[in-house]
Motif scaffolding. Structure first.
Motif, mmCIF file in Angstrom:
data_model
loop_
_atom_site.group_PDB
_atom_site.id
_atom_site.type_symbol
_atom_site.label_atom_id
_atom_site.label_comp_id
_atom_site.label_asym_id
_atom_site.label_seq_id
_atom_site.Cartn_x
_atom_site.Cartn_y
_atom_site.Cartn_z
ATOM 1 N N ARG A 154 4.427 12.882 -5.238
ATOM 2 C CA ARG A 154 3.465 13.588 -4.776
ATOM 3 C C ARG A 154 3.109 12.967 -3.377
ATOM 4 O O ARG A 154 3.168 13.700 -2.211
ATOM 5 C CB ARG A 154 2.091 13.800 -5.607
ATOM 6 C CG ARG A 154 1.091 14.461 -4.517
ATOM 7 C CD ARG A 154 -0.017 15.230 -5.456
ATOM 8 N NE ARG A 154 -0.620 13.998 -6.203
ATOM 9 C CZ ARG A 154 -2.037 14.231 -7.153
ATOM 10 N NH1 ARG A 154 -2.347 15.512 -7.108
ATOM 11 N NH2 ARG A 154 -2.298 13.138 -7.636
ATOM 12 N N CYS A 155 2.938 11.572 -3.365
ATOM 13 C CA CYS A 155 2.698 10.923 -2.082
ATOM 14 C C CYS A 155 3.938 10.831 -1.122
ATOM 15 O O CYS A 155 3.771 10.989 0.164
ATOM 16 C CB CYS A 155 2.071 9.615 -2.212
ATOM 17 S SG CYS A 155 0.495 9.732 -2.711
ATOM 18 N N GLU A 156 5.251 10.957 -1.662
ATOM 19 C CA GLU A 156 6.362 10.961 -0.867
ATOM 20 C C GLU A 156 6.611 12.317 -0.027
ATOM 21 O O GLU A 156 6.550 12.284 0.964
ATOM 22 C CB GLU A 156 7.479 10.584 -1.818
ATOM 23 C CG GLU A 156 8.765 10.474 -1.399
ATOM 24 C CD GLU A 156 10.079 10.083 -2.268
ATOM 25 O OE1 GLU A 156 10.843 9.250 -2.194
ATOM 26 O OE2 GLU A 156 9.993 10.958 -3.465
ATOM 27 N N TYR A 182 0.891 -1.187 -0.191
ATOM 28 C CA TYR A 182 0.063 -0.017 -0.055
ATOM 29 C C TYR A 182 0.964 1.152 0.026
ATOM 30 O O TYR A 182 1.712 1.349 0.859
ATOM 31 C CB TYR A 182 -1.027 -0.023 1.093
ATOM 32 C CG TYR A 182 -1.836 -1.195 1.093
ATOM 33 C CD1 TYR A 182 -3.166 -0.953 0.621
ATOM 34 C CD2 TYR A 182 -1.500 -2.485 1.837
ATOM 35 C CE1 TYR A 182 -4.163 -1.934 0.595
ATOM 36 C CE2 TYR A 182 -2.351 -3.298 1.874
ATOM 37 C CZ TYR A 182 -3.829 -2.928 1.111
ATOM 38 O OH TYR A 182 -4.587 -4.000 1.268
ATOM 39 N N CYS A 183 0.711 2.171 -0.831
ATOM 40 C CA CYS A 183 1.174 3.527 -0.830
ATOM 41 C C CYS A 183 0.980 4.040 0.489
ATOM 42 O O CYS A 183 -0.041 4.109 0.922
ATOM 43 C CB CYS A 183 0.471 4.419 -2.073
ATOM 44 S SG CYS A 183 1.319 6.027 -1.781
ATOM 45 N N GLN A 184 2.003 4.621 1.042
ATOM 46 C CA GLN A 184 1.942 5.076 2.566
ATOM 47 C C GLN A 184 1.628 6.653 2.510
ATOM 48 O O GLN A 184 1.775 7.285 3.416
ATOM 49 C CB GLN A 184 3.463 4.942 3.388
ATOM 50 C CG GLN A 184 3.527 3.405 3.311
ATOM 51 C CD GLN A 184 2.481 2.729 4.466
ATOM 52 O OE1 GLN A 184 2.260 3.283 5.442
ATOM 53 N NE2 GLN A 184 1.921 1.674 3.787
ATOM 54 N N ASP A 225 -7.348 5.439 -12.048
ATOM 55 C CA ASP A 225 -6.799 4.041 -11.320
ATOM 56 C C ASP A 225 -6.996 4.046 -9.631
ATOM 57 O O ASP A 225 -7.254 2.897 -9.243
ATOM 58 C CB ASP A 225 -5.248 4.020 -11.572
ATOM 59 C CG ASP A 225 -4.370 4.847 -10.908
ATOM 60 O OD1 ASP A 225 -4.708 6.286 -11.112
ATOM 61 O OD2 ASP A 225 -3.512 4.441 -10.030
ATOM 62 N N ARG A 226 -7.385 5.214 -9.245
ATOM 63 C CA ARG A 226 -7.686 5.010 -7.713
ATOM 64 C C ARG A 226 -9.181 4.908 -7.583
ATOM 65 O O ARG A 226 -9.558 4.559 -6.654
ATOM 66 C CB ARG A 226 -7.221 6.067 -7.062
ATOM 67 C CG ARG A 226 -6.028 6.603 -6.959
ATOM 68 C CD ARG A 226 -5.416 7.846 -6.105
ATOM 69 N NE ARG A 226 -4.212 8.034 -5.632
ATOM 70 C CZ ARG A 226 -3.207 8.764 -6.317
ATOM 71 N NH1 ARG A 226 -3.650 9.111 -7.806
ATOM 72 N NH2 ARG A 226 -1.956 8.822 -6.144
ATOM 73 N N LEU A 227 -9.986 5.213 -8.523
ATOM 74 C CA LEU A 227 -11.425 4.757 -8.440
ATOM 75 C C LEU A 227 -11.846 3.276 -8.713
ATOM 76 O O LEU A 227 -11.689 2.590 -9.648
ATOM 77 C CB LEU A 227 -11.905 5.470 -9.522
ATOM 78 C CG LEU A 227 -13.846 5.616 -9.316
ATOM 79 C CD1 LEU A 227 -14.133 6.390 -7.862
ATOM 80 C CD2 LEU A 227 -14.171 6.555 -10.429
ATOM 81 N N PHE A 254 6.074 4.626 -1.597
ATOM 82 C CA PHE A 254 5.199 5.478 -2.356
ATOM 83 C C PHE A 254 4.842 5.286 -3.834
ATOM 84 O O PHE A 254 5.725 4.936 -4.473
ATOM 85 C CB PHE A 254 5.502 7.104 -1.953
ATOM 86 C CG PHE A 254 5.916 7.124 -0.546
ATOM 87 C CD1 PHE A 254 4.846 7.515 0.278
ATOM 88 C CD2 PHE A 254 7.257 7.413 -0.139
ATOM 89 C CE1 PHE A 254 5.502 7.899 1.655
ATOM 90 C CE2 PHE A 254 7.649 7.545 1.094
ATOM 91 C CZ PHE A 254 6.773 7.780 2.179
ATOM 92 N N CYS A 255 3.786 5.621 -4.270
ATOM 93 C CA CYS A 255 3.335 5.366 -5.547
ATOM 94 C C CYS A 255 3.977 6.553 -6.506
ATOM 95 O O CYS A 255 4.237 6.282 -7.503
ATOM 96 C CB CYS A 255 1.746 5.358 -5.806
ATOM 97 S SG CYS A 255 1.047 6.954 -5.427
ATOM 98 N N ASP A 256 4.091 7.755 -5.940
ATOM 99 C CA ASP A 256 4.589 8.573 -6.912
ATOM 100 C C ASP A 256 5.185 9.724 -5.837
ATOM 101 O O ASP A 256 5.220 9.531 -4.743
ATOM 102 C CB ASP A 256 3.541 9.448 -7.755
ATOM 103 C CG ASP A 256 2.419 10.121 -7.146
ATOM 104 O OD1 ASP A 256 2.466 10.299 -5.708
ATOM 105 O OD2 ASP A 256 1.294 9.941 -7.657
ATOM 106 N N ASP A 276 -2.284 11.106 1.865
ATOM 107 C CA ASP A 276 -3.516 11.810 1.312
ATOM 108 C C ASP A 276 -3.823 10.947 -0.042
ATOM 109 O O ASP A 276 -4.295 11.598 -1.089
ATOM 110 C CB ASP A 276 -3.306 13.138 1.014
ATOM 111 C CG ASP A 276 -3.250 13.959 2.324
ATOM 112 O OD1 ASP A 276 -3.997 13.725 3.330
ATOM 113 O OD2 ASP A 276 -2.339 14.807 2.264
ATOM 114 N N CYS A 277 -3.044 9.601 -0.376
ATOM 115 C CA CYS A 277 -3.264 9.000 -1.633
ATOM 116 C C CYS A 277 -4.674 9.051 -2.055
ATOM 117 O O CYS A 277 -4.730 9.112 -3.337
ATOM 118 C CB CYS A 277 -2.562 7.726 -1.260
ATOM 119 S SG CYS A 277 -1.899 6.689 -3.211
ATOM 120 N N HIS A 278 -5.460 8.488 -1.431
ATOM 121 C CA HIS A 278 -6.857 8.141 -1.670
ATOM 122 C C HIS A 278 -7.690 9.432 -1.874
ATOM 123 O O HIS A 278 -8.811 9.354 -2.506
ATOM 124 C CB HIS A 278 -7.451 7.558 -0.532
ATOM 125 C CG HIS A 278 -7.682 8.490 0.880
ATOM 126 N ND1 HIS A 278 -6.369 8.854 1.527
ATOM 127 C CD2 HIS A 278 -8.689 8.934 1.350
ATOM 128 C CE1 HIS A 278 -6.873 9.574 2.505
ATOM 129 N NE2 HIS A 278 -8.256 9.667 2.529
HETATM 130 ZN ZN LIG Z 1 0.160 7.078 -3.263
#
Ligand SMILES: [Zn+2]
Length: 122
Positions: free
Chosen positions: A46-48, A5-7, A18-20, A42-44, A10-12
C-alpha cells in the motif's frame, strides 16, 4: 542498527495498532520504522503504491523516459534457467536459453548466480 523509515507518503495515516505510538494520553499514528523493510523502502505494498502514484512521473522524468518501442531480439533474449528436482530439493542443468531461437548453452552454478554474467547485448 539504525531504523529505516517507510517512505510511504501516507504511512502515518493508516490506522493500525503497530503505528499507534507514544506515551499514554498523547499517542499518535506514526510512520512505520523497522531495521529492515519488507518492500525495499516501504513497509507494505500500500505504501509502495502510494509513493508510486505520487512520484512515478517525476521519477521517470528524472531517470529517463522511454521514447521508443523496445524489441526482444536474438541478441537480448538470453535467459538463465535450471532444473529443479522437487523430490530431492536440488538444482541442476543450469543453462542459458535464448527465448527467440530456443538455443541452449550450459552454465556453471557460479555463472548462474553471477547477476552480471549475461550473453545479452546491452
Ligand atoms: Zn508504510
Amino acid at each position: 542498527m539504525a531504523l529505516k523509515y517507510c517512505q510511504g507518503p501516507d504511512c502515518h495515516t493508516y490506522y493500525t495498532q503497530d503505528r499507534l505510538k507514544g506515551i499514554k494520553g498523547s499517542k499518535t499514528y506514526q510512520t512505520r520504522r523497522r531495521s529492515s523493510l519488507n518492500y525495499g523502502e516501504f513497509c507494505d505494498t500500500r505504501c509502495e503504491h502510494a509513493w508510486l502514484s505520487k512520484y512515478a512521473t517525476q521519477a521517470v522524468n528524472h531517470f529517463g523516459r522511454l521514447k521508443e518501442v523496445k524489441h526482444l531480439t536474438e541478441q537480448n533474449a538470453w535467459r538463465k534457467d535450471y532444473d529443479y528436482n522437487w523430490r530431492e530439493g536440488t538444482t541442476s542443468n543450469w543453462r542459458f536459453v535464448n527465448k527467440i531461437t530456443k538455443e541452449q548453452r550450459p552454465l556453471t552454478k557460479q555463472q548462474y548466480d553471477d547477476t552480471n554474467y549475461t550473453l545479452n547485448e546491452r
